[in-house]
Write an enzyme that holds these catalytic residues in place. Structure first.
Site, PDB file in Angstrom:
ATOM      1  N   HIS A 121      63.386 -54.495  32.992  1.00  0.00           N
ATOM      2  CA  HIS A 121      63.543 -55.689  33.807  1.00  0.00           C
ATOM      3  C   HIS A 121      64.997 -56.121  33.766  1.00  0.00           C
ATOM      4  O   HIS A 121      65.730 -55.811  32.817  1.00  0.00           O
ATOM      5  CB  HIS A 121      62.654 -56.819  33.280  1.00  0.00           C
ATOM      6  CG  HIS A 121      61.196 -56.640  33.579  1.00  0.00           C
ATOM      7  ND1 HIS A 121      60.698 -56.592  34.861  1.00  0.00           N
ATOM      8  CD2 HIS A 121      60.126 -56.500  32.752  1.00  0.00           C
ATOM      9  CE1 HIS A 121      59.374 -56.428  34.817  1.00  0.00           C
ATOM     10  NE2 HIS A 121      59.002 -56.371  33.549  1.00  0.00           N
ATOM     11  N   CYS A 164      65.653 -54.763  38.959  1.00  0.00           N
ATOM     12  CA  CYS A 164      65.885 -55.584  40.138  1.00  0.00           C
ATOM     13  C   CYS A 164      67.200 -56.326  40.038  1.00  0.00           C
ATOM     14  O   CYS A 164      67.746 -56.538  38.965  1.00  0.00           O
ATOM     15  CB  CYS A 164      64.755 -56.592  40.308  1.00  0.00           C
ATOM     16  SG  CYS A 164      63.263 -55.878  41.009  1.00  0.00           S
TER      17      CYS A 164
END
Length: 275
Positions: A121, A164
């Protein structure tokens, strides 16, 4: 009349002769290259570090599903390119720092290239460890600069970052990786021979599907398998950009990878079956 910014640039009047070039002492860590064209760099062996974070205990949805097959495919791909691999999983921020520091301390003289792949992440300041602490992108790359890792001087240092880079909410049944990773040239290494490949453009999420894996990673594997025999690394990454740009989710969401390239040469990988 305004002066051209190029007027004061000094251009060498004489190109060194082959005899003069031969007397120039190369870097002790630079691998020998068979090509007579200095712009081409053939990678015959390399080292790849894979950091795969997929369990985040503090999160409600603690498991980051869909990346296991991607990692398996990546390890198989770079094994075909004669890369020695090391994979670690579910590391905290401090463990990530330790493994990067340990890796940078290695002697890479026998290798032509270093590759670091991180699947995790992300947020605006960098990459999450499994403890939700962050390591910055420039912190990751700084371990492999010339002063910190002299045996990689003059060799490609490639980073594939699957995380991301934006906060837009996902509206379809395709998981996203979280928040943004920065794109700012001031935070990137000034040294040469780095290539940092992000899964998505600044401010955007990246996507994955359970049956396909990450759009970015699965496309890298497919493109490299098909084109590594005849195309250099940046040409292949252009193909990755083009193919991923054609994907879209059920909700019409799109993704485009991007690269920060500080390479000086065309980097060619060498599949084992072609050596």
């Amino acid at each position: 009349m305004q002066k051209s910014p190029w007027e004061n640039i000094q251009v060498p009047k004489q190109v060194p002769t082959p005899e003069q070039a031969a007397r120039t002492k190369p870097s002790p860590h630079a691998p020998s290259q068979e090509s007579g064209d200095d712009i081409d760099y053939k990678v015959k062996s390399g080292y790849v570090l894979v950091i795969h974070n997929f369990i985040f205990p503090k999160r409600q949805d603690s498991a980051r599903h869909g990346s296991e097959q991607d990692v398996k495919n990546l390890l198989s791909l770079f094994d075909d390119f004669n890369f020695k691999s090391r994979m670690v999983e579910n590391f905290t921020q401090s463990q990530m720092v330790d493994i990067l520091n340990e890796t940078a301390a290695k002697d890479f003289s026998r290798y032509d290239c270093f590759l670091c792949i991180i699947l995790s992440h992300g947020l605006k300041d960098g990459i999450y460890g499994t403890d939700e602490e962050v390591i910055k992108i420039e912190g990751i790359t700084s371990y492999f600069r010339r002063d910190a890792c002299p045996s990689l001087e003059g060799k490609p240092k490639i980073f594939l970052i699957q995380a991301c880079r934006g906060t837009q909410q996902d509206r379809v049944p395709i998981e996203s990786d979280s928040e943004p990773v920065p794109y700012a040239s001031s935070s990137l290494p000034a040294d040469t021979d780095f290539l940092i490949c992000f899964a998505s453009a600044p401010g955007h999420q990246s996507y994955r599907q359970y049956d396909l894996g990450f759009w970015f990673i699965s496309t890298v594997v497919a493109i490299f398998k098909e084109y590594a025999e005849r195309e250099h690394l940046m040409d292949m990454m252009l193909r990755v950009n083009d193919r991923v740009a054609q994907f879209y989710s059920k909700g019409g969401l799109k993704q485009i990878p991007c690269q920060v390239c500080l390479l000086r040469r065309k980097v060619y990988l060498s599949p084992r079956y072609n050596t």
